[in-house]
Write a protein that holds these residues in place. Structure first.
Motif, PDB file in Angstrom:
ATOM      1  N   SER A  69       0.789  -1.234   0.000  1.00  0.00           N
ATOM      2  CA  SER A  69       0.000   0.000   0.000  1.00  0.00           C
ATOM      3  C   SER A  69       0.821   1.283   0.000  1.00  0.00           C
ATOM      4  O   SER A  69       0.276   2.357  -0.243  1.00  0.00           O
ATOM      5  CB  SER A  69      -0.931   0.018   1.223  1.00  0.00           C
ATOM      6  N   ASN A  70       2.135   1.209   0.283  1.00  0.00           N
ATOM      7  CA  ASN A  70       2.951   2.426   0.287  1.00  0.00           C
ATOM      8  C   ASN A  70       4.359   2.134  -0.219  1.00  0.00           C
ATOM      9  O   ASN A  70       4.677   0.997  -0.579  1.00  0.00           O
ATOM     10  CB  ASN A  70       2.984   3.064   1.686  1.00  0.00           C
ATOM     11  N   LEU A  71       5.197   3.147  -0.225  1.00  0.00           N
ATOM     12  CA  LEU A  71       6.532   3.015  -0.800  1.00  0.00           C
ATOM     13  C   LEU A  71       7.398   2.036  -0.012  1.00  0.00           C
ATOM     14  O   LEU A  71       8.159   1.254  -0.596  1.00  0.00           O
ATOM     15  CB  LEU A  71       7.210   4.389  -0.858  1.00  0.00           C
ATOM     16  N   TYR A  72       7.297   2.059   1.303  1.00  0.00           N
ATOM     17  CA  TYR A  72       8.086   1.147   2.141  1.00  0.00           C
ATOM     18  C   TYR A  72       7.747  -0.309   1.817  1.00  0.00           C
ATOM     19  O   TYR A  72       8.645  -1.136   1.597  1.00  0.00           O
ATOM     20  CB  TYR A  72       7.818   1.444   3.619  1.00  0.00           C
ATOM     21  N   GLU A  73       6.469  -0.622   1.783  1.00  0.00           N
ATOM     22  CA  GLU A  73       6.059  -1.991   1.511  1.00  0.00           C
ATOM     23  C   GLU A  73       6.410  -2.421   0.092  1.00  0.00           C
ATOM     24  O   GLU A  73       6.789  -3.576  -0.139  1.00  0.00           O
ATOM     25  CB  GLU A  73       4.552  -2.125   1.747  1.00  0.00           C
ATOM     26  N   SER A  74       6.314  -1.493  -0.847  1.00  0.00           N
ATOM     27  CA  SER A  74       6.659  -1.849  -2.227  1.00  0.00           C
ATOM     28  C   SER A  74       8.160  -2.099  -2.376  1.00  0.00           C
ATOM     29  O   SER A  74       8.576  -2.955  -3.154  1.00  0.00           O
ATOM     30  CB  SER A  74       6.204  -0.743  -3.182  1.00  0.00           C
ATOM     31  N   SER A  79      12.519  -6.014  -3.113  1.00  0.00           N
ATOM     32  CA  SER A  79      13.670  -6.786  -2.656  1.00  0.00           C
ATOM     33  C   SER A  79      13.359  -8.280  -2.667  1.00  0.00           C
ATOM     34  O   SER A  79      14.203  -9.108  -3.043  1.00  0.00           O
ATOM     35  CB  SER A  79      14.057  -6.336  -1.240  1.00  0.00           C
ATOM     36  N   TRP A  80      12.146  -8.641  -2.263  1.00  0.00           N
ATOM     37  CA  TRP A  80      11.705 -10.032  -2.319  1.00  0.00           C
ATOM     38  C   TRP A  80      11.680 -10.533  -3.764  1.00  0.00           C
ATOM     39  O   TRP A  80      12.047 -11.677  -4.048  1.00  0.00           O
ATOM     40  CB  TRP A  80      10.313 -10.128  -1.689  1.00  0.00           C
ATOM     41  N   SER A  81      11.268  -9.675  -4.695  1.00  0.00           N
ATOM     42  CA  SER A  81      11.216 -10.045  -6.116  1.00  0.00           C
ATOM     43  C   SER A  81      12.610 -10.315  -6.662  1.00  0.00           C
ATOM     44  O   SER A  81      12.809 -11.245  -7.459  1.00  0.00           O
ATOM     45  CB  SER A  81      10.542  -8.933  -6.922  1.00  0.00           C
ATOM     46  N   SER A 141       1.579  -6.294  -7.427  1.00  0.00           N
ATOM     47  CA  SER A 141       2.571  -7.378  -7.428  1.00  0.00           C
ATOM     48  C   SER A 141       3.131  -7.618  -8.827  1.00  0.00           C
ATOM     49  O   SER A 141       4.338  -7.830  -8.993  1.00  0.00           O
ATOM     50  CB  SER A 141       1.952  -8.665  -6.878  1.00  0.00           C
ATOM     51  N   MET A 142       2.270  -7.579  -9.853  1.00  0.00           N
ATOM     52  CA  MET A 142       2.736  -7.763 -11.220  1.00  0.00           C
ATOM     53  C   MET A 142       3.674  -6.632 -11.650  1.00  0.00           C
ATOM     54  O   MET A 142       4.697  -6.865 -12.302  1.00  0.00           O
ATOM     55  CB  MET A 142       1.548  -7.831 -12.180  1.00  0.00           C
ATOM     56  N   MET A 143       3.339  -5.407 -11.258  1.00  0.00           N
ATOM     57  CA  MET A 143       4.180  -4.267 -11.617  1.00  0.00           C
ATOM     58  C   MET A 143       5.553  -4.350 -10.948  1.00  0.00           C
ATOM     59  O   MET A 143       6.590  -4.122 -11.583  1.00  0.00           O
ATOM     60  CB  MET A 143       3.491  -2.959 -11.234  1.00  0.00           C
ATOM     61  N   LEU A 144       5.571  -4.716  -9.658  1.00  0.00           N
ATOM     62  CA  LEU A 144       6.843  -4.792  -8.940  1.00  0.00           C
ATOM     63  C   LEU A 144       7.697  -5.963  -9.415  1.00  0.00           C
ATOM     64  O   LEU A 144       8.920  -5.849  -9.525  1.00  0.00           O
ATOM     65  CB  LEU A 144       6.580  -4.902  -7.439  1.00  0.00           C
ATOM     66  N   LEU A 145       7.064  -7.094  -9.713  1.00  0.00           N
ATOM     67  CA  LEU A 145       7.815  -8.212 -10.290  1.00  0.00           C
ATOM     68  C   LEU A 145       8.391  -7.838 -11.651  1.00  0.00           C
ATOM     69  O   LEU A 145       9.517  -8.222 -11.983  1.00  0.00           O
ATOM     70  CB  LEU A 145       6.905  -9.437 -10.417  1.00  0.00           C
ATOM     71  N   SER A 146       7.624  -7.077 -12.427  1.00  0.00           N
ATOM     72  CA  SER A 146       8.125  -6.632 -13.738  1.00  0.00           C
ATOM     73  C   SER A 146       9.291  -5.668 -13.571  1.00  0.00           C
ATOM     74  O   SER A 146      10.285  -5.752 -14.302  1.00  0.00           O
ATOM     75  CB  SER A 146       7.003  -5.971 -14.541  1.00  0.00           C
ATOM     76  N   TYR A 147       9.196  -4.752 -12.600  1.00  0.00           N
ATOM     77  CA  TYR A 147      10.303  -3.821 -12.354  1.00  0.00           C
ATOM     78  C   TYR A 147      11.578  -4.578 -11.990  1.00  0.00           C
ATOM     79  O   TYR A 147      12.668  -4.276 -12.504  1.00  0.00           O
ATOM     80  CB  TYR A 147       9.951  -2.856 -11.219  1.00  0.00           C
ATOM     81  N   GLY A 229       9.963 -10.087 -17.519  1.00  0.00           N
ATOM     82  CA  GLY A 229       9.523  -8.809 -16.968  1.00  0.00           C
ATOM     83  C   GLY A 229       8.520  -8.101 -17.852  1.00  0.00           C
ATOM     84  O   GLY A 229       7.577  -7.466 -17.354  1.00  0.00           O
ATOM     85  N   PHE A 230       8.694  -8.187 -19.159  1.00  0.00           N
ATOM     86  CA  PHE A 230       7.768  -7.548 -20.098  1.00  0.00           C
ATOM     87  C   PHE A 230       6.384  -8.195 -20.008  1.00  0.00           C
ATOM     88  O   PHE A 230       5.357  -7.503 -20.107  1.00  0.00           O
ATOM     89  CB  PHE A 230       8.312  -7.655 -21.517  1.00  0.00           C
ATOM     90  N   THR A 231       6.351  -9.507 -19.808  1.00  0.00           N
ATOM     91  CA  THR A 231       5.065 -10.211 -19.622  1.00  0.00           C
ATOM     92  C   THR A 231       4.367  -9.726 -18.360  1.00  0.00           C
ATOM     93  O   THR A 231       3.164  -9.424 -18.365  1.00  0.00           O
ATOM     94  CB  THR A 231       5.293 -11.727 -19.548  1.00  0.00           C
ATOM     95  N   PHE A 232       5.121  -9.650 -17.259  1.00  0.00           N
ATOM     96  CA  PHE A 232       4.561  -9.144 -15.999  1.00  0.00           C
ATOM     97  C   PHE A 232       4.075  -7.702 -16.160  1.00  0.00           C
ATOM     98  O   PHE A 232       3.014  -7.334 -15.634  1.00  0.00           O
ATOM     99  CB  PHE A 232       5.602  -9.212 -14.883  1.00  0.00           C
ATOM    100  N   LEU A 233       4.836  -6.884 -16.867  1.00  0.00           N
ATOM    101  CA  LEU A 233       4.466  -5.481 -17.062  1.00  0.00           C
ATOM    102  C   LEU A 233       3.162  -5.364 -17.835  1.00  0.00           C
ATOM    103  O   LEU A 233       2.294  -4.542 -17.497  1.00  0.00           O
ATOM    104  CB  LEU A 233       5.590  -4.742 -17.798  1.00  0.00           C
ATOM    105  N   THR A 234       3.003  -6.170 -18.879  1.00  0.00           N
ATOM    106  CA  THR A 234       1.771  -6.149 -19.672  1.00  0.00           C
ATOM    107  C   THR A 234       0.571  -6.545 -18.825  1.00  0.00           C
ATOM    108  O   THR A 234      -0.478  -5.881 -18.864  1.00  0.00           O
ATOM    109  CB  THR A 234       1.904  -7.103 -20.874  1.00  0.00           C
ATOM    110  N   ILE A 235       0.727  -7.616 -18.035  1.00  0.00           N
ATOM    111  CA  ILE A 235      -0.362  -8.044 -17.152  1.00  0.00           C
ATOM    112  C   ILE A 235      -0.672  -6.963 -16.125  1.00  0.00           C
ATOM    113  O   ILE A 235      -1.846  -6.682 -15.824  1.00  0.00           O
ATOM    114  CB  ILE A 235       0.001  -9.367 -16.450  1.00  0.00           C
ATOM    115  N   GLY A 236       0.381  -6.341 -15.581  1.00  0.00           N
ATOM    116  CA  GLY A 236       0.187  -5.291 -14.579  1.00  0.00           C
ATOM    117  C   GLY A 236      -0.545  -4.082 -15.126  1.00  0.00           C
ATOM    118  O   GLY A 236      -1.437  -3.532 -14.462  1.00  0.00           O
TER     119      GLY A 236
END
Length: 321
Positions: A69-74, A79-81, A141-147, A229-236
């Motif tokens: 929900s915020n920058l810290y959690e993202s 880092s987990w990704s 989650s999809m956006m952060l995994l793509s990043y 990453g591009f696949t995750f970004l598209t889904i996100g």
């Protein structure tokens, strides 16, 4: 109180382990590769992954919503990704060429998340109405995994450009020296140099072959990771559009975050297109990915620093207010 203490302990454990992993990587760079050290670093990344997973689960339990929900959690999720991407080569039992990138990236993001710059975000808060949706977990989650995947792949492309550039520079100076020797030193001395060149042919060919193998591996893994990453970004982006329609009544609002996400998608779509053309592969595609590396940071972090638009949840501006 118990959950907060557990989160604090797991944060320090994961940060300490990843710091040790970084030290091991530096040791393997300075000395010959030692199997025991390499195995220790792999176990360390697995332990880091488990620690961050436990941290996110605990935060999810006591906050009552997904920890995105915020920058810290993202940043913690990012880092987990990185730790997940680190383990991708292990699935196929390949040598882990990603470890040099994933481990420093994980410690950088987690270190910034736990620094004093965002201490006010460490406390979990009630979600604003726009974030109280089932799409939160899917989209973010999809956006952060793509990043994470795109950043790793882009850094591999940057490394490919550096190796290729150095190889071209070496070839230029070698050819220049041979031309100077042939015209200035004279034919006899040039022939002696030519004989010495033939003596060292095996060493030079081995070094060139090693560089060729390195560039091929960098190109292979950068393409595979960027494609993921591009696949995750598209889904996100697609899931975000559906969520935006539910929350704001429109699939697309040309919000700064949406605009830069679209620019990021275009850059890596260009990268994917260059991969279909053999004449544009390697250097040209790596250049596109290197540009994408900067665009990702603008999209993810730059917009949060400005704290503008509809996606300003958890930005520094909102937190300080």
């Amino acid at each position: 109180m118990i959950f907060a203490t557990l989160e604090h302990i797991l944060t320090h454990i994961s940060f300490s382990i990843i710091s040790i992993v970084i030290t091991i990587h530096f040791m393997t760079l300075l000395v010959h590769e030692i199997v025991g050290l390499r195995n220790s670093s792999e176990r360390g990344m697995i332990a880091t992954f488990l620690s961050i997973t436990g941290l996110l689960v605990i935060r999810w339990i006591y906050s009552g919503h997904s920890p995105l929900s915020n920058l810290y959690e993202s940043l913690i999720f990012l880092s987990w990704s990185f730790s997940i991407i680190h383990m991708i080569p292990k699935i196929r039992n390949n040598k882990n060429y990603l470890s040099v990138i994933t481990a420093p990236s994980a410690i950088f993001t987690q270190g910034f998340a736990t620094s004093g710059l965002s201490t006010e975000m460490h406390q979990s808060a009630i979600l604003v109405p726009a974030l109280q949706s089932q799409w939160l977990m899917m989209h973010v989650s999809m956006m952060l995994l793509s990043y994470a995947a795109l950043l790793c792949g882009s850094l591999l492309s940057v490394a490919l450009l550096v190796v290729t550039f150095r190889k071209n520079i070496d070839m230029f100076f070698k050819s220049k020296n041979l031309v100077i020797k042939s015209f200035i030193v004279g034919e006899v001395e040039y022939l002696n140099d030519k004989r010495s060149v033939f003596k060292n042919t095996s060493f030079i060919s081995f070094r060139n072959y090693y560089k060729y193998q390195l560039t091929q591996r960098l190109d292979y893994w950068s393409y595979r990771v960027i494609s993921l990453g591009f696949t995750f970004l598209t889904i996100g982006i697609l899931s975000g559009a559906v969520w935006a329609n539910e929350a704001w009544g429109s699939y697309w609002n040309w919000d700064p975050k949406e605009t830069w996400a679209f620019i990021t998608w275009i850059i890596f779509a260009i990268y994917s297109h260059t991969r279909t053309n053999k004449s544009l592969q390697d250097t040209h595609s790596a250049l596109a990915a290197s540009i994408g590396f900067l665009i990702i940071w603008i999209c993810y972090f730059g917009i949060n620093l400005l704290g503008i638009g509809l996606h300003s949840y958890g930005s520094f501006t909102l937190t300080s207010n």
